[in-house]
Design a protein around this motif. Structure first.
Motif, short mmCIF file in Angstrom:
data_model
loop_
_atom_site.label_atom_id
_atom_site.label_comp_id
_atom_site.label_asym_id
_atom_site.label_seq_id
_atom_site.Cartn_x
_atom_site.Cartn_y
_atom_site.Cartn_z
N PHE A 177 0.92 -1.34 -0.09
CA PHE A 177 0.05 0.04 -0.05
C PHE A 177 0.82 1.27 0.05
CE2 PHE A 177 -4.68 0.34 1.07
CZ PHE A 177 -4.95 1.77 0.54
N SER A 178 0.80 1.97 -0.98
CA SER A 178 1.50 3.39 -1.06
C SER A 178 0.74 4.54 -1.16
CB SER A 178 2.77 3.04 -2.34
OG SER A 178 1.89 3.09 -3.55
N ALA A 179 1.23 5.55 -0.61
CA ALA A 179 0.25 6.73 -0.53
C ALA A 179 1.03 8.23 -0.57
CB ALA A 179 -0.87 6.54 0.57
N SER A 180 0.60 8.90 -1.24
CA SER A 180 0.87 10.32 -1.11
C SER A 180 -0.05 11.21 -0.46
CB SER A 180 1.59 10.69 -2.22
OG SER A 180 2.45 10.11 -2.87
N GLY A 181 0.08 11.70 0.70
CA GLY A 181 -1.08 12.52 1.17
C GLY A 181 -2.14 11.69 2.01
N ARG A 182 -3.31 12.30 2.16
CA ARG A 182 -4.30 11.61 3.21
C ARG A 182 -5.63 11.87 2.52
NH1 ARG A 182 -1.08 14.57 6.85
NH2 ARG A 182 -2.66 16.21 7.04
N LEU A 183 -6.70 10.99 3.28
CA LEU A 183 -8.00 11.04 2.72
C LEU A 183 -8.72 12.16 3.46
CD1 LEU A 183 -8.90 7.36 2.11
CD2 LEU A 183 -8.05 9.06 0.46
N GLU A 184 -8.51 13.45 3.03
CA GLU A 184 -8.97 14.43 3.98
C GLU A 184 -10.60 14.49 3.90
OE1 GLU A 184 -7.21 16.19 5.91
OE2 GLU A 184 -5.38 16.22 5.17
N ARG A 185 -11.20 14.36 2.65
CA ARG A 185 -12.61 14.45 2.49
C ARG A 185 -13.35 13.34 3.39
NH1 ARG A 185 -16.37 16.49 -1.52
NH2 ARG A 185 -18.32 15.04 -1.49
N VAL A 186 -12.90 12.12 3.17
CA VAL A 186 -13.22 10.89 3.96
C VAL A 186 -13.31 11.15 5.48
CG1 VAL A 186 -13.21 8.44 4.35
CG2 VAL A 186 -12.85 9.20 2.23
N THR A 187 -12.09 11.65 5.84
CA THR A 187 -11.78 11.75 7.28
C THR A 187 -12.86 12.88 7.66
OG1 THR A 187 -9.55 11.44 7.17
CG2 THR A 187 -10.07 12.64 9.07
N SER A 188 -13.11 13.84 7.13
CA SER A 188 -13.81 15.12 7.47
C SER A 188 -15.24 14.53 7.77
CB SER A 188 -13.68 16.25 6.66
OG SER A 188 -12.60 16.83 6.43
N ARG A 189 -15.72 13.54 6.73
CA ARG A 189 -17.02 13.04 6.97
C ARG A 189 -17.25 12.22 8.08
NH1 ARG A 189 -20.30 14.59 2.80
NH2 ARG A 189 -22.00 13.00 3.32
N LEU A 190 -16.12 11.47 8.25
CA LEU A 190 -16.10 10.55 9.52
C LEU A 190 -16.14 11.30 10.69
CD1 LEU A 190 -13.45 7.89 8.45
CD2 LEU A 190 -16.01 7.63 8.51
N ILE A 191 -15.30 12.55 10.91
CA ILE A 191 -15.38 13.17 11.94
C ILE A 191 -16.68 13.93 12.31
CG2 ILE A 191 -14.53 15.25 13.10
CD1 ILE A 191 -11.89 14.81 11.88
N ARG A 192 -17.54 14.21 11.32
CA ARG A 192 -18.80 14.86 11.43
C ARG A 192 -19.93 13.72 11.55
NH1 ARG A 192 -16.76 18.17 6.94
NH2 ARG A 192 -18.17 17.01 5.87
N ARG A 193 -19.45 12.66 11.38
CA ARG A 193 -20.30 11.35 11.56
C ARG A 193 -21.43 11.38 10.48
NH1 ARG A 193 -20.71 9.25 17.53
NH2 ARG A 193 -19.01 10.16 18.57
N GLU A 194 -21.01 11.66 9.20
CA GLU A 194 -21.75 11.59 7.95
C GLU A 194 -21.56 10.43 7.29
OE1 GLU A 194 -21.68 16.71 7.33
OE2 GLU A 194 -20.52 15.44 5.92
N PRO A 195 -22.58 10.01 6.37
CA PRO A 195 -22.26 8.98 5.43
C PRO A 195 -21.17 8.92 4.50
CG PRO A 195 -24.71 9.64 5.49
CD PRO A 195 -23.89 10.72 6.23
N VAL A 196 -20.38 8.05 4.11
CA VAL A 196 -19.39 8.01 3.22
C VAL A 196 -19.75 7.16 2.14
CG1 VAL A 196 -16.91 7.21 2.87
CG2 VAL A 196 -17.30 8.21 5.18
#
Length: 281
Positions: free
Chosen positions: A56-75
């Motif tokens: 698994f290689s990655a550059s950066g992070r999943l900001e949009r997914v993270t924000s929705r999880l923090i707000r407890r919104e569906p992904v």
């Protein structure tokens, strides 16, 4: 055999007898590419699913997914690609990797997550990128998981055109604010021209580095299965020796879910941590 080990509810959630995987992250100092090597605690009843090298290689992070999880919104996740996304080789659509991934993520996140299966067997990148752009412009998901490149390599596609279309698809998603994860080609024992095939694998990973998107290296994972034990690889493949089996799709879904979960959890962490990759045998 594998179906008997999975207990699915009508919503797609199921319980396994397997234990969870641990993940170790690494970032090369100059490349800024995140690598996850999957190690102990191992899968108790199917240790073969583990990866002993970075997959698994990655550059950066999943900001949009993270924000929705923090707000407890569906992904909402769009899984697009060819037969490996559609689920060819599985004993039923319920054992395709997108269905299993939805169940894994729902259990991890303890919330609403939808993984739409937009796989279509036999497609090359030219056909898939057209569908991808149409879907993205009509309804923007939070994350696209794009399984790409196998049919182009097998059918003798043009490498430069493949790279251009891959960049086009990634750029379209990024312009619309949609995050993307790439899944590269599968490994299978009867690859005819492995040098040419691996050039297409390298094209996926090179473009991901340039475009700063994560990659799940299914090729590296499956090749490692075969190197450890031909019988292990055979069990991860369907009877045609090319597509994945229920067991293979299940492993694929679990490992992708673990990687996505770790990237989503990195919002407040050091964006370039330096951790040595574990390699246990």
């Amino acid at each position: 055999m594998e179906k008997a080990r999975l207990d699915r509810s009508p919503t797609g959630a199921r319980q396994r007898t397997w234990t969870r995987l641990g993940i170790v992250w690494a970032v090369p100092a100059l490349a800024s590419v995140l690598l996850a090597a999957l190690s102990g605690p191992a899968l108790a009843e199917d240790a073969a699913c583990r990866a002993y090298q970075p997959i698994f290689s990655a550059s950066g992070r999943l900001e949009r997914v993270t924000s929705r999880l923090i707000r407890r919104e569906p992904v909402r996740v769009l899984a697009i690609g060819s037969s490996s996304t559609e689920g060819i080789g599985a004993s039923s659509p319920a054992f395709s990797y997108p269905v299993q991934l939805q169940a894994d993520l729902a259990r991890m996140w303890k919330g609403a997550v939808t993984v739409e299966n937009a796989g279509k067997g036999g497609e090359t990148i030219f056909e898939t990128v057209g569908r991808l752009e149409t879907i993205l412009r009509a309804d923007r998901p939070d994350l696209v998981i794009w399984q790409v490149g196998t049919n182009d390599a097998v059918k003798g596609g043009d490498e430069a055109r493949f790279s251009a279309l891959l960049r086009q698809g990634i750029d379209t998603a990024q312009a619309l604010g949609v995050e993307m994860l790439l899944v590269d080609q599968q490994y299978y024992p009867t690859i005819r021209d492995i040098g040419r095939y691996e050039r297409f694998v390298d094209l996926v990973n090179a473009m991901a580095t340039v475009e700063q998107v994560p990659v799940f290296s299914r090729y590296r994972l499956m090749k490692a299965w075969g190197e450890r034990s031909p019988d292990t690889l055979t069990s991860m493949l369907s009877s045609d020796g090319f597509h994945m089996s229920d067991r293979g799709y299940d492993c694929m879904a679990r490992l992708i879910a673990d990687g996505v979960q770790l990237m989503a959890a990195k919002k407040d962490a050091d964006p370039n941590p330096t951790v040595t990759t574990a390699a246990r045998r």
